[in-house]
Design an enzyme around this catalytic site. Structure first.
Site, PDB file in Angstrom:
ATOM      1  N   LYS A  99       0.865  -1.096   0.112  1.00  0.00           N
ATOM      2  CA  LYS A  99      -0.211  -0.053   0.061  1.00  0.00           C
ATOM      3  C   LYS A  99       0.939   1.139  -0.012  1.00  0.00           C
ATOM      4  O   LYS A  99       1.873   1.267   0.619  1.00  0.00           O
ATOM      5  CB  LYS A  99      -1.011  -0.027   1.183  1.00  0.00           C
ATOM      6  CG  LYS A  99      -2.010   0.981   1.188  1.00  0.00           C
ATOM      7  CD  LYS A  99      -2.895   0.564   2.357  1.00  0.00           C
ATOM      8  CE  LYS A  99      -4.055   1.921   2.490  1.00  0.00           C
ATOM      9  NZ  LYS A  99      -5.245   1.566   3.459  1.00  0.00           N
ATOM     10  N   SER A 158      -9.385   1.543   2.423  1.00  0.00           N
ATOM     11  CA  SER A 158      -8.672   2.356   1.439  1.00  0.00           C
ATOM     12  C   SER A 158      -7.677   1.593   1.064  1.00  0.00           C
ATOM     13  O   SER A 158      -6.808   1.986   0.149  1.00  0.00           O
ATOM     14  CB  SER A 158      -7.956   3.269   2.357  1.00  0.00           C
ATOM     15  OG  SER A 158      -7.147   2.999   3.329  1.00  0.00           O
ATOM     16  N   SER A 216     -10.439  -0.441   6.333  1.00  0.00           N
ATOM     17  CA  SER A 216      -9.665  -0.376   5.313  1.00  0.00           C
ATOM     18  C   SER A 216      -8.940  -1.710   4.954  1.00  0.00           C
ATOM     19  O   SER A 216      -8.525  -1.753   3.763  1.00  0.00           O
ATOM     20  CB  SER A 216      -8.715   0.689   5.471  1.00  0.00           C
ATOM     21  OG  SER A 216      -9.123   1.684   5.285  1.00  0.00           O
TER      22      SER A 216
END
Length: 554
Positions: free
Chosen positions: A191, A263, A287
């Site tokens: 990420k 996310s 997330s």
């Protein structure tokens, strides 16, 4: 002045502060201004009371301005460290040997494309037996990224040069008889809120899209040590919210008309589409759980304070957690084993063992279930009920439980206050205008409005959180693990506040072929047990073996 509410003074952070850096700290504070500011936070003072406060408010405002002038670097955390451990709670401290469930004989597929959906455990065997090299595997997955990323918008940066150098090193070490373990030579995605030296760290947001941070995050260093090969930095919704980032919207590979949720958008989408065998995500309030559900993959949200956040973007210092997303629960355990534990920097980390039992049975285990949540009418009820039946067939004792009667949603202000502090400079510089999302529910508005959360109320919220932690401990102490519908109840909010670990796995598909999930939650620092139960369920079903047709041969 840009925002009209900037003309108001804010009762927060030890007093009244001006939201605009252009506000003259010598300006007189009027009784009317204080009355307006007080009304925003639900307080009512008499004119006499306000008149008495004026000198103190001016002093507080000056102090706050002086703190602003300290120009605190973004990487500086607060000196207060959140402790999720209930009073009197004790933990096992001895690390036992883990016997991994790694297949001993794995063959290369007739169609090389099928490698895209091999598990980490299967790929580990192929590499260790030298049926494929790390360089070959790395080049294979990079080629898939190049082929499919335009459709998915799941990758920010391909770290090709670093990846190939790592892969060559892993192959050479193996040739010399050095084997680092199950992640040796295995590619992965990261990420893009984690810093990696020599590569951009964009946080998914326009103001930071060219940001270079001269640091490699601890989670990356740990994976380097385990032999894993970083091939891509994956998308995240801007500043860790949703799936819309500065370059577009990350898609769900099962349905390209839908976003992948966030996310950890690119980490889940890319894993699902076979762009890499696993990825690293983060969770503050869903997330990992949400995009894993949307994309039909497995995700582990570890206990707060289990995996280092050094080198990671801070959204909420007391709620952020780092965890893996993969195709199987066993893969989650393999990756977690490589990344958990202290790094000597992140002060929230607690050094406790991870005693995972990969072949253990769950017969006789007490598994709680949120009775009220399962009994209500909701869209995924049939698939969730089937989970309970499977657990009973595996010999588990199902125990009805309920979560503490605490309004977890009222405590979300903790996250918003911390996020506003984290992105203080973004708001005060007006660079928040550069973010793609500008709606009432977008970060710029959240950061601005959170400045109207008084310090007193923030502290009271943390006190309520303390009570929630004690009450939650009573619930989890009754069972080994508990299972819950992933959405539609307060579990996601409450457990992100209390820091409990959770594993989300696919539990079926809707009539229009959209993945659904179930969530298993465990005791603090006991990822081992919750992974064991989730794996037992997963082995008894085949939902995780299905892959998006657009990106596979299914």
């Amino acid at each position: 002045m840009k925002h009209t509410f900037y003309t108001l003074f804010l009762l927060a952070m030890a007093g009244i502060v001006a939201c605009s850096v252009n506000q003259n700290s010598d300006d007189e504070i009027s009784i009317g201004a204080v009355q307006e500011a007080a009304s925003i936070i639900g307080l009512d003072f008499t004119e006499a009371e306000i008149d008495t406060m004026l000198d103190a408010l001016a002093t507080n405002r000056n102090r706050i301005q002086q703190i602003r002038e300290m120009d605190l670097d973004y990487s500086v955390p607060p000196s207060l460290v959140f402790n999720p451990v209930p009073v009197g709670k004790t933990f096992e401290t001895q690390q036992k040997r883990i016997n991994w469930d790694i297949p001993s004989n794995v063959q290369l597929p007739a169609n090389k494309d099928d490698l895209a959906f091999y598990t980490v455990a299967e790929l580990s065997t192929l590499i260790k037996s030298k049926k494929i090299s790390s360089v070959e595997l790395t080049e294979f997955f990079i080629a898939r990224i190049e082929k499919y990323n335009n459709q998915l918008e799941a990758i920010v940066t391909v770290t090709k040069e670093r990846a190939l150098e790592q892969a060559r090193q892993m192959d050479q070490e193996l040739a010399n008889g050095k084997y680092r373990g199950p992640l040796h030579g295995i590619p992965y995605g990261l990420k893009d809120l984690f810093s990696v030296e020599d590569y951009k760290t964009t946080w998914g947001a326009t103001p930071y899209k060219d940001q270079m941070i001269d640091e490699t995050a601890s989670v990356v260093s740990k994976l380097d040590e385990a032999g894993a090969v970083l091939i891509a930095k994956t998308t995240l919704g801007a500043l860790a919210r949703g799936d819309v980032w500065f370059g577009g919207k990350t898609k769900k590979p099962w349905d390209l008309e839908q976003g992948s949720s966030g996310s950890s958008a690119g980490s889940a989408s890319g894993t699902s589409a076979g762009l890499f065998p696993f990825a690293i995500g983060t969770e503050t309030l869903g997330s990992i759980i949400s995009p894993s559900t949307r994309n039909g993959v497995s995700g582990l949200r570890p206990t707060y304070g289990r995996v280092s956040r050094t080198g990671a973007m801070a959204l909420s210092w007391t709620m952020d957690k780092v965890g893996p997303i993969a195709r199987s629960v066993e893969d989650l355990a393999l990756v977690f084993d490589a990344i958990y534990g202290p790094d000597g920097i992140d002060q929230t980390l607690i050094d406790l063992p991870f005693n995972y039992e990969s072949r253990a049975q769950i017969k006789g285990m007490k598994i709680g279930y949120l009775k009220e949540s399962f009994e209500r009418d909701y869209s995924n009820k049939e698939r969730d009920q089937a989970v309970l039946e499977t657990l009973k067939e595996l010999g588990a004792e199902l125990v009805p439980i309920e979560l503490p009667d605490v309004n977890g949603y009222a405590l979300r202000g903790i996250l918003y206050a911390e996020a506003a502090a984290s992105f203080n400079d973004l708001t005060l510089s007006n660079r928040d205008d550069l973010l793609k999302g500008q709606s009432k529910g977008s970060w710029p508005n959240t950061f601005r409005s959170a400045r109207f959360i008084p310090a007193v109320e923030y502290i009271n919220a943390t006190r309520a959180r303390y009570l929630l932690i004690q009450e939650m401990n009573k619930v989890v102490s009754e069972v080994d693990v508990y299972v819950t519908p992933t959405f539609g109840n307060s579990n996601l909010v409450i457990t992100n506040l209390t820091g409990h670990p959770a594993v989300v796995v696919p539990n079926g598909f809707t009539d229009n072929n959209r993945p659904t999930s179930i969530t298993f939650t465990g005791d603090l620092y006991d990822e081992a047990t919750v992974l064991k139960v989730a794996k037992a369920y997963q082995q008894a079903t085949d939902h995780h073996l299905k892959h998006p047709p657009l990106f596979s041969n299914q």
